[in-house]
Design a protein around this motif. Structure first.
Motif, PDB file in Angstrom:
ATOM      1  N   SER A 279       0.839  -1.197   0.000  1.00 58.55           N
ATOM      2  CA  SER A 279       0.000   0.000   0.000  1.00 58.55           C
ATOM      3  C   SER A 279       0.874   1.246   0.000  1.00 58.55           C
ATOM      4  CB  SER A 279      -0.899  -0.004   1.243  1.00 58.55           C
ATOM      5  OG  SER A 279      -1.528   1.231   1.402  1.00 58.55           O
ATOM      6  N   LYS A 280       0.450   2.258  -0.733  1.00 57.41           N
ATOM      7  CA  LYS A 280       1.177   3.526  -0.760  1.00 57.41           C
ATOM      8  C   LYS A 280       0.849   4.390   0.459  1.00 57.41           C
ATOM      9  CE  LYS A 280       1.457   3.655  -5.821  1.00 57.41           C
ATOM     10  NZ  LYS A 280       1.106   4.416  -7.053  1.00 57.41           N
ATOM     11  N   THR A 281      -0.172   3.988   1.206  1.00 54.24           N
ATOM     12  CA  THR A 281      -0.556   4.732   2.401  1.00 54.24           C
ATOM     13  C   THR A 281       0.290   4.269   3.579  1.00 54.24           C
ATOM     14  OG1 THR A 281      -2.825   4.824   1.568  1.00 54.24           O
ATOM     15  CG2 THR A 281      -2.477   5.354   3.897  1.00 54.24           C
ATOM     16  N   ASP A 282       0.843   5.221   4.318  1.00 52.95           N
ATOM     17  CA  ASP A 282       1.692   4.831   5.437  1.00 52.95           C
ATOM     18  C   ASP A 282       0.897   4.726   6.734  1.00 52.95           C
ATOM     19  OD1 ASP A 282       1.297   7.418   6.340  1.00 52.95           O
ATOM     20  OD2 ASP A 282       3.304   8.113   5.801  1.00 52.95           O
ATOM     21  N   LEU A 283       1.559   4.254   7.769  1.00 52.11           N
ATOM     22  CA  LEU A 283       0.919   4.028   9.056  1.00 52.11           C
ATOM     23  C   LEU A 283       0.300   5.303   9.609  1.00 52.11           C
ATOM     24  CD1 LEU A 283       0.326   2.509  11.690  1.00 52.11           C
ATOM     25  CD2 LEU A 283       2.725   2.842  12.326  1.00 52.11           C
ATOM     26  N   THR A 284       1.018   6.422   9.509  1.00 58.86           N
ATOM     27  CA  THR A 284       0.522   7.680  10.055  1.00 58.86           C
ATOM     28  C   THR A 284      -0.787   8.100   9.406  1.00 58.86           C
ATOM     29  OG1 THR A 284       2.799   8.383  10.479  1.00 58.86           O
ATOM     30  CG2 THR A 284       1.111  10.086  10.501  1.00 58.86           C
ATOM     31  N   GLU A 285      -0.888   7.917   8.090  1.00 54.53           N
ATOM     32  CA  GLU A 285      -2.110   8.312   7.394  1.00 54.53           C
ATOM     33  C   GLU A 285      -3.284   7.405   7.782  1.00 54.53           C
ATOM     34  OE1 GLU A 285      -4.727  10.450   5.337  1.00 54.53           O
ATOM     35  OE2 GLU A 285      -2.644  10.992   5.778  1.00 54.53           O
ATOM     36  N   TYR A 286      -3.032   6.093   7.911  1.00 55.65           N
ATOM     37  CA  TYR A 286      -4.096   5.199   8.367  1.00 55.65           C
ATOM     38  C   TYR A 286      -4.524   5.560   9.790  1.00 55.65           C
ATOM     39  CZ  TYR A 286      -3.829   1.962   4.414  1.00 55.65           C
ATOM     40  OH  TYR A 286      -3.888   1.385   3.175  1.00 55.65           O
ATOM     41  N   ARG A 287      -3.569   5.941  10.603  1.00 57.16           N
ATOM     42  CA  ARG A 287      -3.880   6.361  11.976  1.00 57.16           C
ATOM     43  C   ARG A 287      -4.818   7.564  11.948  1.00 57.16           C
ATOM     44  NH1 ARG A 287       1.394   7.604  14.818  1.00 57.16           N
ATOM     45  NH2 ARG A 287       1.619   5.339  14.837  1.00 57.16           N
ATOM     46  N   ARG A 288      -4.532   8.495  11.068  1.00 58.08           N
ATOM     47  CA  ARG A 288      -5.386   9.678  10.947  1.00 58.08           C
ATOM     48  C   ARG A 288      -6.785   9.289  10.451  1.00 58.08           C
ATOM     49  NH1 ARG A 288      -3.916  15.166   9.173  1.00 58.08           N
ATOM     50  NH2 ARG A 288      -1.942  14.345   8.407  1.00 58.08           N
ATOM     51  N   GLU A 289      -6.851   8.385   9.470  1.00 59.83           N
ATOM     52  CA  GLU A 289      -8.150   7.975   8.936  1.00 59.83           C
ATOM     53  C   GLU A 289      -8.995   7.274  10.000  1.00 59.83           C
ATOM     54  OE1 GLU A 289      -8.554   6.247   5.007  1.00 59.83           O
ATOM     55  OE2 GLU A 289      -6.464   6.763   4.578  1.00 59.83           O
ATOM     56  N   LEU A 290      -8.367   6.458  10.832  1.00 55.96           N
ATOM     57  CA  LEU A 290      -9.112   5.785  11.889  1.00 55.96           C
ATOM     58  C   LEU A 290      -9.565   6.786  12.950  1.00 55.96           C
ATOM     59  CD1 LEU A 290      -7.004   2.524  12.295  1.00 55.96           C
ATOM     60  CD2 LEU A 290      -9.292   2.734  11.316  1.00 55.96           C
ATOM     61  N   ASP A 291      -8.780   7.827  13.179  1.00 59.33           N
ATOM     62  CA  ASP A 291      -9.203   8.902  14.082  1.00 59.33           C
ATOM     63  C   ASP A 291     -10.456   9.590  13.570  1.00 59.33           C
ATOM     64  OD1 ASP A 291      -7.258   8.610  15.972  1.00 59.33           O
ATOM     65  OD2 ASP A 291      -6.177  10.444  15.508  1.00 59.33           O
TER      66      ASP A 291
END
Length: 505
Positions: A279-291
């Protein structure tokens, strides 16, 4: 002052100090978890028609069809940050969610109703004897094919991945047992050392008909719960268990990193076959999306439209998804709490029962034996503990969310939380300014009048951009001080800067 990330009421999430979120909030990023599920070579096994029949008997007929799956390490790592082993649930912004037993049956096609997967411990000598008796061949300790009663997956594949055409009935059984041991060792019972599987599972496949009466799905969920709980600790850097189940669960329920699905078929994991790698999405961005999850991003009941493809014998047992029970897989004992996630069954969510604290330290062997006995008793009563919404209709969702906000942590993306803290601080200052403006100075003594005037001037100063920025950095959130103590970038190269402080008002 330092940031108190919560929870406000620690009675539920009592292990916060150990949880990875506490490290995230201190800027101690651990990076991506190493995912220990080894399905990439499953397709190299060549099963004969007779072997397929035996695999079906053993209860893995649907499961074997899934085969290799690509994993999205960033998404899995972000999900693990939301997992709490105190409740065996994900703590998301809109409430708790979890992987329930019915979903194991739907996604993996494994049996969730049957005998618990338990057995005797196996020592090194006994492991060699079991291999000789049930596989017809013995791994070599000298060649490091076996160690501490665990055999290498590579030895199993090299030795048994292709059954001879002229094999006897007993040889066919031996090759099939080897395949089943490899299958569970690389998927549902995968461990953090990755390339080995315990011989203790092998006796369960001695009789294929009997093997089919075990609740393999419940055991798989017990192992995944344990793996998620271990990986959620800030001291851990890898995760094992059936990560295919975890990833597919997320794709069904959350519109976060979700790829396009393939044609609908059973088991439902096949909808996402081959999806999710690199995935091109990193951990930080997924963290933000879940927030930032909102109701439109959550599908509470994703399987309702798929009923037509679910085999009838699977449907008949899905009610166990609402069983508040104990899951068992050898020494692993985990609690199944569907009452915390009733919205996943289309029901109203009340404030759930309190969860008894688990003492994970200083557990003596006799205590474990007692716990196992009790766990098996609770499992035997699984159909007597089907959870439902309280009698009397729907509960107050506002009351639930108010309770949830006190006992949980809903924000992990640190910058967003810090910005919220600053905004709250500004709001409090404005309220104070309005209150001070309403004070009549006429009846005050000169000293009191001077104090009030000073307060007004101070608040007016800090409510300008420069004033509140300085307050935020130096006293409001403590972040500036912490940055000056930690000038170096964390080891994994991730640098978190207070970007919001540079925004214009």
């Amino acid at each position: 002052m330092d940031i108190d990330v919560g929870p406000v009421d620690p009675s539920v999430l009592y292990e916060q100090d150990l949880h990875v979120s506490s490290a995230v909030w201190e800027g101690q990023e651990r990076g991506l978890l190493r995912c220990q599920e080894h399905t990439s070579l499953l397709h190299q096994w060549k099963l004969t028609d007779e072997q397929v029949k035996l695999v079906d008997k053993a209860g893995f007929g649907y499961f074997r069809r899934i085969g290799p799956m690509s994993l999205n390490n960033s998404l899995i790592s972000a999900l693990v940050e939301r997992w709490r082993r105190e409740t065996n649930t994900f703590h998301l912004s809109l409430g708790e969610m979890t992987i329930t037993m019915d979903e194991v049956a739907l996604v993996l096609g494994l049996e969730i109703d049957g005998e618990p997967v338990v057995g005797a411990k196996v020592g090194d000598e006994a492991a060699l004897d079991i291999c000789g008796r049930l596989l017809g061949k013995v791994p070599s300790a000298a060649n490091k094919e076996v160690n501490c009663s665990r055999v290498k997956l590579n030895w199993l594949k090299k030795t048994f991945s292709e059954c001879p055409e002229d094999a006897s009935a007993e040889q066919v059984k031996c090759h099939t047992r080897a395949y089943l041991l490899y299958l569970i060792g690389s998927t549902i019972f995968a461990t953090t050392d990755g390339d080995k599987v315990s011989v203790k599972y092998l006796p369960l496949f001695e009789d294929f008909d009997k093997a089919g009466r075990y609740a393999w799905g419940a055991a798989a969920l017990a192992c995944l719960y344990r793996a998620l709980g271990n990986a959620s600790l800030k001291s851990q850097s890898n995760i094992c268990g059936c990560l295919t189940l975890l990833q597919c669960w997320s794709y069904f329920h959350l519109d976060v990193g979700r790829p396009e699905a393939y044609e609908v078929c059973f088991p439902l994991a096949l909808l996402w076959k081959g999806k999710g790698s690199r995935s091109k999405t990193d951990l930080t961005e997924y963290r933000r999306e879940l927030d930032d999850l909102d109701p439109s991003k959550i599908t509470w009941c994703p399987y309702e439209k798929l009923e037509n493809i679910i085999p009838q014998h699977i449907k008949a047992k899905l009610v166990l998804g609402r069983s508040r029970t104990t899951l068992v897989c050898f020494e692993k004992i985990e609690l199944h709490f569907p009452d915390r996630c009733l919205r996943q069954f289309g029901k109203c969510q009340p404030i759930p029962q309190k969860v008894k604290r688990r003492d994970r330290k200083n557990r003596r062997l006799d205590d474990l034996d007692t716990s196992m006995s009790l766990a098996c008793e609770e499992w035997a009563e699984r159909r007597d503990n089907i959870m439902d919404s309280p009698a009397g209709g729907c509960v107050d969702e506002g009351a639930y969310m108010e309770w949830y906000a006190r006992i949980s942590i809903t924000k992990l993306y640190r910058e967003a939380f810090l910005e919220t803290q600053v905004m709250n601080m500004i709001a409090c200052m404005r309220e104070s300014e309005e209150a001070a403006a309403g004070i009549s100075l006429e009846k005050l003594a000169p000293v009191e009048r001077e104090v009030v005037e000073s307060v007004k001037d101070t608040l007016a100063n800090y409510l300008t951009f420069g004033g509140w920025q300085e307050a935020a950095i130096n006293s409001g959130n403590g972040y500036g001080k912490r940055r000056r103590r930690n000038e170096q970038t964390p080891a994994n190269g991730n640098d978190i800067s207070p970007v919001f402080l540079d925004k214009e008002t």
